[in-house]
Scaffold this active site. Structure first.
Site, PDB file in Angstrom:
ATOM      1  N   ASP A 287       0.857  -1.176   0.000  1.00  8.27           N
ATOM      2  CA  ASP A 287       0.000   0.000   0.000  1.00  8.27           C
ATOM      3  C   ASP A 287       0.905   1.242   0.000  1.00  8.27           C
ATOM      4  OD1 ASP A 287      -2.147   1.701  -0.049  1.00  8.27           O
ATOM      5  OD2 ASP A 287      -3.182   0.824   1.663  1.00  8.27           O
TER       6      ASP A 287
HETATM    7  C1  BGC Z   1      -5.088   3.282   0.252  1.00  6.28           C
HETATM    8  C2  BGC Z   1      -5.314   2.267  -0.831  1.00  6.28           C
HETATM    9  C3  BGC Z   1      -5.219   2.921  -2.193  1.00  6.28           C
HETATM   10  C4  BGC Z   1      -3.866   3.598  -2.302  1.00  6.28           C
HETATM   11  C5  BGC Z   1      -3.636   4.260  -3.648  1.00  6.28           C
HETATM   12  C6  BGC Z   1      -3.849   4.113   0.024  1.00  6.28           C
HETATM   13  O1  BGC Z   1      -3.784   5.178   0.906  1.00  6.28           O
HETATM   14  O2  BGC Z   1      -4.999   2.606   1.484  1.00  6.28           O
HETATM   15  O3  BGC Z   1      -6.563   1.646  -0.673  1.00  6.28           O
HETATM   16  O4  BGC Z   1      -5.402   1.972  -3.191  1.00  6.28           O
HETATM   17  O5  BGC Z   1      -3.773   4.586  -1.293  1.00  6.28           O
HETATM   18  O6  BGC Z   1      -4.405   5.375  -3.820  1.00  6.28           O
END
Ligand code: BGC
Length: 764
Positions: A287
């Protein structure tokens, strides 16, 4: 029996091994291509493939910055995200394809979570349709639109099971049940990816957040998770596994730790469970900065983070650039074998190959295609249908609903004319100006035959600190400059002139989603004051809710005539809500997350264990598992939702009451529409086992069917139950069933069931 238990996992591993040992013809071709390519790649180029760059974006679209372009040209990126629109995608892709040494195309990721430009209801709402087929359709529409605009990878589906509505990200998932969650997870993967990933309209899915993110302690985002392996396997892991088994091409690790180790650095999770036990063949991405965040978790410096993540099996680094900065040296010092870099790079190249990027890096994205395929009337129609189906009617005394298409309606509340919040969190390329407000929906559906009086009545949020936080991240939160008393007074005056009050209240979109945990789950104070004043007028009040999580609505449930939960319904929300309010659509949604009476009951979920001193709703019993100040029962249970008609369930009929080994049981129930309107009912099958080697949940969902019935019509709904449905994870984490008595429970929600009992023996 012991022998099977012992060898089952081993057989699984051997089987997975055999499957890997004999690649299909297409795989042989792919492997040869990737071998050839990797033979020509330098270590830096391989590490470059493991790097995922974020591109900033403004309200009008993506903004490309110089640094991203230069990183791409130097082969330092395997993909970018937040870039969309054909021109922007083509520009960056052509840098990768024409201006790097080896011309390896990029992945273009984006959070297409509940629609791309045609925005569907938020995922929690979609789950309330209990219709995997309809949800698959929404994912297909999202994939058609996103790929037409150049996106080839979505960070969806989010399958984190959640029993705690304080956690704002409950809005992004399918609620609290593993069975329903698994059905929805695979439907979404099928919808995005289709049959063949190389088709230009197939979108690579990414299952997230692996794992257990929905169980963060106290519902506080990014927090710690401490959980027994049994609970993981029995409840939390099945939806991830279902998505993997449906063929999801990628998996994203989560921000939380699990029992002391951040998920992003957890070899057991990412390699043993995901790859070895489940046979996952795609690639794993971290993530956002989850690799470098391991420093704050206390795992060491950036270099240690990079090593931990790569060794755990994380192939791609989202944003933290730990791989880019640290792997060259770690490999050259011999601290990390180059084979680990090769393995990660290969997995990413395989995904690109399967997407067809080496044959057509642009996958046919053009302005013409985007114009033809995005926001079509047909796509908007699907969005309207799904928004109708995801509304849950929580209360309807009188019945107050549906409304007549005549008379005077007081349409009150800060969300009544709103077009922005109703898109919910994660709105991808969605444009709020194209969204239909409730006010517009009412005028579209009821036309001039009703007269509508408007009043805002209250601000969405009065708390200046909360407003400032949400606004800082782009939230649209207009403020009425009049005093709260003045605004409220006007609304009350309007209500007094009307036949019925429709109050559209709830959360702002930013009050759920990422980093949006709440400790109190009522309506914001100003709105609550408004509602009380409206009720006090004595006029019938219909509460229309927009929110991203279960709320505590004890007062509202006692005082409003009708309550319609509409969540955040997306682009067509207003039309769909009006369809339901006026009875053009008969509501059929069912809750997928329990609504508590009080925050103190959380975590509250239907498939809990019984305890040795089960709850009795009787003040004469003190020494039972209970609270002194609130009942154990939820306000609205899992599976609950009303209709404008009524349904009666007959008794449960079983094809037999004694079964052996792999026999099949047929359990049927007659369902009759006893009301005046046609409507659909979701018939739910729960199983329980009163006695087993481990304490089981009081019941577990094992099936559901939707039936549509005309007034007076009866249909028999039959479920086929096999020993597979009886299985659970035992104390050795083996998935098996134990002989004995089983209770078959069928009903219209988890706490309203008819039941019958069977005995099921193993063959001796
Ligand atoms: C979130 C994810 C997301 C990623 C990209 C993160 O902060 O937890 O769910 O896909 O950002 O935007």
């Amino acid at each position: 029996m012991k022998r099977t238990r012992l060898f089952a996992p081993l057989i699984g591993t051997l089987l997975a091994g055999c499957l890997q040992a004999k690649p299909l013809a297409g795989d042989v071709k792919m492997n040869a291509f990737i071998d050839g390519l990797m033979n020509r790649m330098t270590l830096e180029e391989k590490i470059g493939q493991l790097n995922l760059l974020s591109v900033g974006f403004t309200a009008t679209g993506p903004q490309l910055n110089q640094d991203v372009e230069s990183q791409i040209k130097h082969g330092l990126a395997g993909g970018v995200f937040n870039v969309y629109r054909p021109a922007a995608v083509r520009k960056l892709q052509s840098l990768a394809v024409h201006q790097t040494r080896l011309g390896i195309p990029l992945l273009f990721g984006f959070d297409v979570i509940h629609g791309y430009k045609t925005i569907f209801p938020v995922p929690l709402a979609l789950s309330c349709t209990w219709s995997p087929a309809a949800i698959e359709r929404s994912a297909r529409v999202a994939a058609d639109e996103a790929t037409a605009d150049g996106v080839n990878w979505t960070f969806s589906s989010m399958v984190d099971l959640c029993r705690d509505p304080r956690w704002g990200r409950i809005v992004e998932g399918a609620g609290e049940d593993p069975y329903l969650g698994a059905r929805i997870a695979s439907a979404m993967v099928r919808g995005y990816q289709g049959e063949d990933l190389s088709r230009s309209n197939a979108l690579l899915a990414c299952v997230k957040h692996f794992a257990l993110y929905g169980a963060v302690e106290a519902g506080r985002d990014y927090n710690t998770v401490d959980m027994s392996r049994h609970r993981m396997y029995q409840y939390y892991l099945p939806p991830y596994r279902a998505a993997v088994e449906a063929g999801a091409g990628s998996v994203m690790t989560s921000f939380n730790d699990i029992n002391g180790l951040p998920a992003t650095g957890d070899h057991w999770l990412v390699t043993d469970v995901l790859r070895k036990q489940w046979g996952f063949q795609g690639f794993v991405v971290s993530d956002y900065e989850a690799i470098s965040e391991m420093t704050a978790w206390g795992m060491g410096d950036l270099s240690k983070d990079a090593e931990l993540a790569l060794r755990a099996g994380v192939d791609m680094d989202m944003v933290s650039e730990a791989y880019l900065k640290c792997l060259p040296e770690l490999v050259s010092r011999g601290e990390i074998p180059v084979s680990l870099v090769n393995q990660a790079c290969r997995r990413i190249l395989e995904a690109k190959y399967k997407l067809g990027l080496f044959s057509d890096p642009y996958r046919g994205c053009t302005e013409e295609r985007a114009r033809a395929e995005i926001l079509t009337p047909q796509n908007r129609r699907v969005a309207r249908e799904l928004a109708e189906q995801s509304c849950v009617l929580l209360k309807n005394d009188g019945p107050l609903l549906p409304l007549k298409k005549s008379g005077i309606i007081a349409l009150v509340g800060p969300l009544a004319e709103d077009q922005s919040n109703l898109l919910g969190s994660w709105r991808a390329g969605g444009d709020w100006r194209l969204a239909v407000s409730v006010a517009a929906g009412i005028s579209n559906v009821a036309g001039a035959t009703v007269s509508v009086l408007h009043a805002q009545g209250a601000n969405l949020i009065d708390d200046p600190a909360l407003r400032a936080t949400l606004r800082a991240f782009g939230e649209y939160l207009p403020v009425d400059r009049r005093s709260p008393q003045e605004t409220l007074k006007q609304a009350v005056a309007v209500a007094k002139r009307a036949d019925v009050v429709v109050a559209v209240l709830g959360e702002s979109a930013g009050m759920s989603g990422e980093a949006a945990s709440r400790s109190r789950l009522g309506l914001p104070q100003g709105q609550e004051n408004l509602l009380r004043a409206l009720v006090k007028t004595g006029k019938p009040v219909v509460l229309v809710l927009m929110n991203g999580r279960p709320l505590t609505l004890t007062w509202e449930a006692a005082h409003c005539g009708a309550i319609l939960e509409t969540w955040f319904g997306g682009t067509e929300a207003g039309n769909a809500i009006a369809d339901v309010l006026f009875g053009d659509y008969n509501p059929s949604g069912k809750l997928t997350a329990t609504f508590p009476r009080d925050v103190g009951q959380i975590p509250i979920y239907y498939n809990h264990q019984n305890t040795g001193r089960p709850y009795r709703n009787d003040p004469g019993f003190k020494y039972v598992s209970r609270y002194l100040d609130v009942s154990n029962d939820p306000l609205y249970p899992f599976g609950y939702g009303l209709s404008y008609t009524t349904f009666a369930f007959g008794g449960v009929q079983l094809s037999r009451t004694n079964l052996t080994a792999d026999e099949t049981l047929l359990a049927s129930v007659g369902v009759t529409n006893t009301g005046q309107r046609a409507g659909s009912e979701t018939v739910q099958l729960y199983l329980s086992q009163p006695e087993a080697g481990m304490a089981r949940g009081v019941e577990d969902l094992r099936g559901f069917q939707k039936v549509y019935l005309q007034p007076g019509e009866t249909k028999t709904v039959t479920f086929r139950i096999t020993p597979d449905d009886l299985k659970f994870y035992n104390e050795n984490l083996q998935y098996d069933w134990e002989p004995g008595e089983f209770i078959i429970r069928i009903g219209d929600n988890s706490s309203q069931v008819k039941s019958a009992s069977v005995r099921w023996q193993k063959r001796i």
